[in-house]
Design a protein around this motif. Structure first.
Motif, PDB file in Angstrom:
ATOM      1  N   UNK A  12       7.198  22.605  23.192  1.00 14.93           N
ATOM      2  CA  UNK A  12       8.038  23.449  22.219  1.00 14.93           C
ATOM      3  C   UNK A  12       9.474  22.513  21.405  1.00 14.93           C
TER       4      UNK A  12
ATOM      5  N   UNK B 286      10.756  16.849  33.588  1.00 16.01           N
ATOM      6  CA  UNK B 286      11.564  15.840  32.460  1.00 16.01           C
ATOM      7  C   UNK B 286      11.759  14.205  31.996  1.00 16.01           C
TER       8      UNK B 286
ATOM      9  N   UNK C  64      17.705  26.338  20.992  1.00 16.42           N
ATOM     10  CA  UNK C  64      16.072  26.827  21.298  1.00 16.42           C
ATOM     11  C   UNK C  64      15.498  26.552  21.876  1.00 16.42           C
TER      12      UNK C  64
ATOM     13  N   UNK D 137      16.877  19.489  29.896  1.00 15.28           N
ATOM     14  CA  UNK D 137      15.942  20.813  30.290  1.00 15.28           C
ATOM     15  C   UNK D 137      16.567  21.630  30.654  1.00 15.28           C
TER      16      UNK D 137
ATOM     17  N   UNK E  84      15.711  29.507  35.657  1.00 12.49           N
ATOM     18  CA  UNK E  84      16.203  28.875  34.108  1.00 12.49           C
ATOM     19  C   UNK E  84      16.762  30.704  33.742  1.00 12.49           C
ATOM     20  N   UNK E  85      17.813  30.942  33.396  1.00 10.69           N
ATOM     21  CA  UNK E  85      18.068  32.320  33.000  1.00 10.69           C
ATOM     22  C   UNK E  85      18.151  32.454  31.562  1.00 10.69           C
ATOM     23  N   UNK E  86      18.254  31.590  30.730  1.00 12.10           N
ATOM     24  CA  UNK E  86      18.747  31.593  29.257  1.00 12.10           C
ATOM     25  C   UNK E  86      17.653  30.933  28.331  1.00 12.10           C
ATOM     26  N   UNK E  87      17.787  31.628  27.372  1.00 10.98           N
ATOM     27  CA  UNK E  87      17.115  31.014  26.009  1.00 10.98           C
ATOM     28  C   UNK E  87      17.434  29.760  25.803  1.00 10.98           C
ATOM     29  N   UNK E  88      16.780  28.524  26.041  1.00  9.29           N
ATOM     30  CA  UNK E  88      16.841  27.409  25.328  1.00  9.29           C
ATOM     31  C   UNK E  88      16.044  26.256  26.546  1.00  9.29           C
ATOM     32  N   UNK E  89      15.683  27.244  27.583  1.00  9.31           N
ATOM     33  CA  UNK E  89      15.718  26.071  29.190  1.00  9.31           C
ATOM     34  C   UNK E  89      14.390  26.375  29.239  1.00  9.31           C
ATOM     35  N   UNK E  90      13.947  25.652  29.955  1.00  9.52           N
ATOM     36  CA  UNK E  90      12.383  25.649  30.526  1.00  9.52           C
ATOM     37  C   UNK E  90      11.938  26.939  31.321  1.00  9.52           C
TER      38      UNK E  90
ATOM     39  N   UNK F 256       7.230  22.728  27.513  1.00 10.66           N
ATOM     40  CA  UNK F 256       8.990  23.052  26.366  1.00 10.66           C
ATOM     41  C   UNK F 256       8.777  21.634  26.221  1.00 10.66           C
ATOM     42  N   UNK F 257       8.333  20.598  26.657  1.00 10.90           N
ATOM     43  CA  UNK F 257       8.156  19.373  25.932  1.00 10.90           C
ATOM     44  C   UNK F 257       7.451  19.681  24.509  1.00 10.90           C
TER      45      UNK F 257
END
Lengths: 498, 498, 498, 498
Positions: free
Chosen positions: C173, C156, D226, D204, C442-448, C170-171
């Motif tokens: 997205x 990143x 998101x 990120x 990474x443990x949550x939505x919004x992370x890669x 992720x990029x």
């Protein structure tokens, strides 16, 4: 506070009107205008005295106060009070407080229209001198770097891809040359617009035997008033011409900053600069971010925005002064301050930029493909296009790596595009790939041959000095005009007695 | 069609790539570039011959074809085929079709980068000459009108409200003066940027013993190549400097057009112009709309948009040629064509503009208020501000109608602001309101005194001629360079024999 | 050609007036308007018939011809003749030629003002549908890539420097999410401005018992006419709202293209794309230049220029139709065509983009520094800022290379910022530097975290479909309105008999 | 002051770097951000506590201080010190001074990138609420005027020439309708972009078990995070979408102001407004200048400049946070403040605008020409175009004065364009010229028929209220979220005990 135009009015402007007219940006601008306002006002009132428009006794009272204000403005400063109004309204109020009803003579034969136009032009000139000085300094630094690194190999880039052999000095020189163009334009444009607006009155002259030639001289304007309406309508338009230069300059700087951000990436590493021009991250300990370069890169946005603002504010307004033109003052100040600050920090930063000679040399190989083509043309007398095609084919067959091309492969590829057989030798190829003396092969001025780079940079630095001298003489004459005016006024005061 | 850079490629650009790269606007631009391309290409190839870079026999074949193409381009024209590519790709294809593999020599020691930059600069110069000529003609018309109407009274306007007495000639003169500023800047800016880019190659020079001084002379550039990278990176930036002038000019014209729309309203009727510059309504039979003035007023939008486009396209791109810079070509053409067309129609229209002397005289009364103030100051030795206040009060008490002010009222109002009693006479008032000799009271250059207006206009028209002469000499030298080149090439062909 | 407004005129517009009013850009625009003009004209004339404003016999003649023209327009096309005038003047001339003086009824109860405003709005809608479709397709491609590469590691980047671990998915997205915002705004803005202008007349309605509700239905506008003057003055303003979206969208694309130019550099090589979206060099055989990405990157210039143009054209014009507003038509077409073409080629190009997984993994090391900080905090319960400081010190002592940090060094650096001694183990460090499972931490939505990337992308693709469905229904209804109108007119013709 | 990222650094940023990064505009912006920074920081730190990321004891110390700062910020304020840095650096320094090394936990699991993006978005929302409220108030005033003056005749203008009969109420309504479009767009756009960026980290994500859903709720964002990279890259882009609305709105206002400047000219005098929104002249006592209207007219320049600045700053920057994006903050604040101040003063000024019914009625005659055409068509069954031609001819023969047309002349002119003889009566003509009931002849919504104007205005005012209610609910929920957060934190503090 009574308004200076209050006779016809039944009421005063609303509080919101005062606040909207002299808003925060205008207040700051009026503040900056104070020394220029006082200079212009002294010139005007001295002219009124000399032309005997104002009674001598009154004139002397006024002039004496104005001399006082000038000293005070330098020392302790004044604060514009927006509820009183603009810079003139503030000083007319002050003078009235100081000398009473004689202050009523002080604005004779003048309008706030020609007054503010003149003050703004004086401020614009000051900004131009400041900006020019910074351009000159930056150019000097670029020239120094250009000479120093004239022999340091660097891959020349096009389309962000390695293109041709070049030198670090050549890269510096390109920006030097572009900045000198701006300097030259600066000198030219300033010469054209350096006109005295005082005497224009509201736009249509005044019914008094004033002498604009005198105020022109005392404020150091190159050119006389020729049409009062044009003088007023030029407000903002003259600034547009300067903003056009600023926009060009800042676009050039945005590209230089992109180079700096890009080619100092650790992955590329052509050069680096002092970490005091970077900032780190609050979360990522490894970060050393090129913030200064980034912010400078963005600053063309501010300046282009100011040009757009200036143009849009004036667009389609009828002839003669309109309030719309006040926006051109704040927009110009914003742009000029941005340019000035930017040039300063850029010079500081690039002064610390040092090459990574190994990285640049290492990256050079792909740049030799054209030399290979040219050598084929020169050695085997094959037309350029066919040689280009052959080298292209050889690269395709070698993973696009010029160092993997063998004599056999090259000969074969030439065979595909040319009727005559050609025997390519290993010596031929190794000579092409040899980096020694690579740039000295270039045979003309304008190429990266170090000899010419140094020669041209020297000439450019002389030009830089000559342009600076022209501006210096202009600025000196301008400052001189002010000192002379103050002296003359003092002499007048003395001569005319109490 | 095989691409001229195909060797390394495994496949050709997609159809959509070709169509996107040479889109409709680019195609039109490439079309316009043809004569400049051929000029530059002839100069380059003649230089290659003279420098013995290309074998004499081949050079003669190529030069002979280029001379042919030049004649054809003038007579029947060529059509750029976007599927082949840009102007160079089209002509390299044509030459190859005409003379076979010898065409492979034709692009030796040149890149499309310096080629297109040079061609674009030649086209830019042509536009500058065209626009200057139109500016010159328009200035001439304005000057004629200014002299002719120097004594025709007109209310001077500020804030779209009657302000001060002025003349129709003074109004014309203001625009004349503003346009001459543009002309001067034009001459200056063009002098600074008139540099030869040929020899820059891809941006870093070429490995051949070329002689840019020769091509400079043959293409009539004032200044030599000094740094190849700068020469390429100047593309678009130099155009920005010119666009800055265009934006100023078009802003001035937008204001002139607003004047024309506004002051030709039947309700105001200061002047009118020929109905052949208006259009009517499909629904309202009474309508005679100032469409030309309106469309010109809007056209600053196009030109400012082009400046923004040029700046944004280049912003933040790294050094060396990038495709982004191709946008600067189409943007400049759009802007320059707009300016040129606009100047033409404006000149035609304003030439028909005639004053309504009665309406303007009739509207003048409110403009006399300042004269009343000044007369009070001069007659009764009351300070300006107090006299201003008194007249304001008198106007307030008279429905804001100066003609309703009586001597008694005025005396009374003066009494409210001044300690000494003053006896105002009816003669005093009627003299103030007298329009005869109104403007001849103004005593200095820059004011609307008809004497000075005529004097200054004559000087401005001389300046207009002088500037035009400078440009004429420049343009003539430029055209001469081309003719000389063609002659020299023909001589070379003859001299070198079959 | 006699003008349709000629009665009051003594002469016709000058040739230059005709040429300036319908210039090249306007001609092209009028040409594009033909089908929308005919649709609107059919609706208007059918309404005139139904409302019995035009005699039935005449109405049938006119309607029959209009149906003919519609078919012809689709099949063979018409050519606007600028010497006749705009699209309406051309068709009124044609109808007059075809049916004689009865054609005089054809423009009853309508002005060219509401006509062109309506036609322009119909064209704008067509562009919106086209652009939306391309956005939808591009979003689909981005979504596909995002899912496919959700687990492919990628450094990143912030400040063009490696920042944190991320993924290629992720990029992709991120751009998908940004485009969906544009799509949502598109749907919303279009819903707000979808108003029927027909019936506004010149701006103030018409003196006839027309029924705008009928024409609204027949042209598929969502919303009725509410104020004729607003309907006319909205011209260009509504376009500005759409241009605001275009500017946002194109800025996003300029950044995506910068990524593509940058991270496909051979020196970086995170990914590559098909060479059919590149072009080579006429001089350098090794060159494979990302021209498409560069040109797209520049295209925000065109679109921003069009927004500026539109705003400037309208700025400060008085209420009611003015010719200035004609510029908004050409500016919008230029911008919308640019956006549409750009979206098409971007989708084609990015569809071919493939990752270089090894290069990206290899580049990842510096991105682990924050993980090291976090691990120290989590393992040794040291506050974040102190751990950040310690890692920074360790990096400074290790040539800024995280892989050179030893347990001893790290412990020592921690010791410099924290009171308690900490024993760093080699296991600890090697776990931090381990790339396996890096993102799944990474443990949550919004992370890669790949799990969430896939989950969210699926949701975004559903949203893409839903938005597309909304637009599809809207567009279908719109097309249906036209077919229904044609049908109704045909029925009317039959029913009313000969 | 030690920098929060100093570990890797050998030296601190230069003084000039600090000054350039937090320049005057940035400092002012950071100052404005303080309450939003504290809100976001409280939400983040409470989440860290709840998620047990920070030790409970430490968390409580931090939260307690943050609650204190919030109160202080409201009461006495803080002053950002640019030598320390941005708002976060200032507060981290303060917290460290207050609680020592435990402050090191305070920035855990957060970056300044998501922090500033979140803070900026909160500030943007506040500006949107403020601006909406002012739009609502202005719309209310316009609606009131529209109803009140629905029956007051006013000439409808096109091309700055009298066109058609209209009413003063219809004129007001047109601006009301245009503003309501802006309101609707405002509500729509705000709904789309109302996303929580917190949790994006540097772009990120972060390696901690944070819960962005919680902070979303506590900061009152409609939509969740998101994609962290998109959340960061949206900075400035979302602002662009709002700036697009501002530009449209300010263009509309520039036109309204042009109307006000123009039609309040004494020569035209359709209406007037309170002199407290004008200023006078320092030299001309008769002057009452519409300065407020002029300055508002110019203000689209500022706002368009800010949009250009924002777009240019972001153009072509690579993905992930870059310093360039900081410019979007200052540009948005400048634009939003301008819009807000402008709407306020415009509302105040237009509230005082009163019609001059006599002047407007008197000016109406030329507007009747179309009625004459329509009456001929309706009475004599002559096609519209021919009737238009005839009236045009009659006007030409009558000095373009409809009141001079005689029955004989009209009959004669009809005879020139139509085969059948027509007997025009004096009654017919006098009925056409009768102004009584002029507007009530218009038969449909969208026309200036007073009945419909009142009806539609009522509907528009209901819509105004409904939109305001939507925004009110949104804003209330937003404020509520903050109060709830503070309450929850206080409860947590209590519950968790000392």
């Amino acid at each position: 506070m009574k308004k200076i135009y209050g006779g016809i009015y039944s009421k005063k402007p609303s509080v919101s009107t005062d606040a909207f007219i002299v808003d925060e940006a205008q207040k700051k601008a009026e503040q900056l205008l104070i020394p220029y306002y006082l200079w212009e006002t002294l010139a005007h009132n001295y002219m009124l005295a000399v032309q005997k428009i104002v009674p001598k006794k009154v004139a002397k009272k006024i002039l004496s106060k104005l001399l006082e204000y000038l000293v005070q403005a330098d020392e302790t400063g004044f604060n514009i009070d927006p509820s009183i109004g603009d810079v003139h309204e503030n000083f007319e109020a002050k003078l009235t407080a100081d000398i009473g009803s004689d202050a009523g003579w002080f604005h004779t034969a003048r309008s706030r229209n020609d007054q503010i136009t003149t003050d703004q032009k004086l401020l614009v000139k000051q900004f131009c001198f400041d900006i020019f000085t910074k351009l000159y300094t930056l150019s000097g630094t670029l020239g120094y770097k250009s000479k120093r690194y004239a022999s340091v190999l660097m891959p020349g880039i096009t389309h962000t891809r390695v293109a041709m052999p070049s030198s670090f000095g050549f890269w510096w020189q390109s920006y030097l040359d572009e900045l000198l163009t701006v300097e030259e334009l600066f000198v030219s444009v300033l010469a054209v617009i350096d006109k005295n607006p005082l005497g224009a009155g509201a736009s249509y002259g005044v019914n008094w035997p004033i002498d604009p030639a005198k105020t022109q001289q005392w404020m150091g304007f190159d050119k006389p008033l020729v049409n009062g309406l044009a003088a007023i309508d030029d407000r903002g338009i003259h600034e547009l011409y300067l903003l056009g230069l600023f926009v060009g300059l800042m676009t050039v700087l945005s590209r230089m900053m992109e180079d700096i951000v890009l080619f100092s990436m650790p992955e590329i590493g052509y050069f680096s600069f002092d970490e005091s021009f970077t900032t780190g991250s609050s979360i990522m300990p490894q970060k050393i971010n090129p913030d200064i370069a980034e912010k400078v890169r963005a600053k063309i946005g501010t300046v282009l925005g100011c040009l757009v603002n200036t143009c849009v504010s004036l667009k389609g307004t009828p002839h003669g002064m309109n309030r719309d033109s006040a926006e051109t003052k704040t927009a110009f100040i914003d742009a000029a301050k941005t340019v000035s600050d930017t040039l300063g920090i850029v010079e500081e930063m690039v002064a610390t930029l040092v090459p990574n000679e190994i990285a640049m040399k290492h990256a050079l190989a792909p740049a030799l493909a054209t030399k290979l083509v040219d050598s084929i043309v020169q050695t085997y007398n094959i037309p350029f296009r066919q040689a280009h095609e052959a080298v292209g084919k050889a690269l395709k067959a070698s993973d696009k790596d010029i160092q993997k091309i063998t004599p056999q492969l090259l000969a074969e590829c030439i065979g595909q595009v040319w009727v005559h057989h050609v025997a390519v030798t290993a010596e031929f190829l190794s000579k092409v790939l040899d980096l020694d003396g690579l740039l000295s092969g270039f045979s003309y001025i304008g190429s990266p041959n170090p000899k010419y780079v140094v020669y041209i940079t020297k000439k450019l630095l002389i030009k830089n000095k000559k342009l600076a001298h022209t501006m210096y003489v202009k600025q000196k004459g301008w400052n001189q005009a002010k000192l002379q005016l103050i002296n003359d006024v003092k002499m007048y005061m003395k001569k005319e007695g109490a």
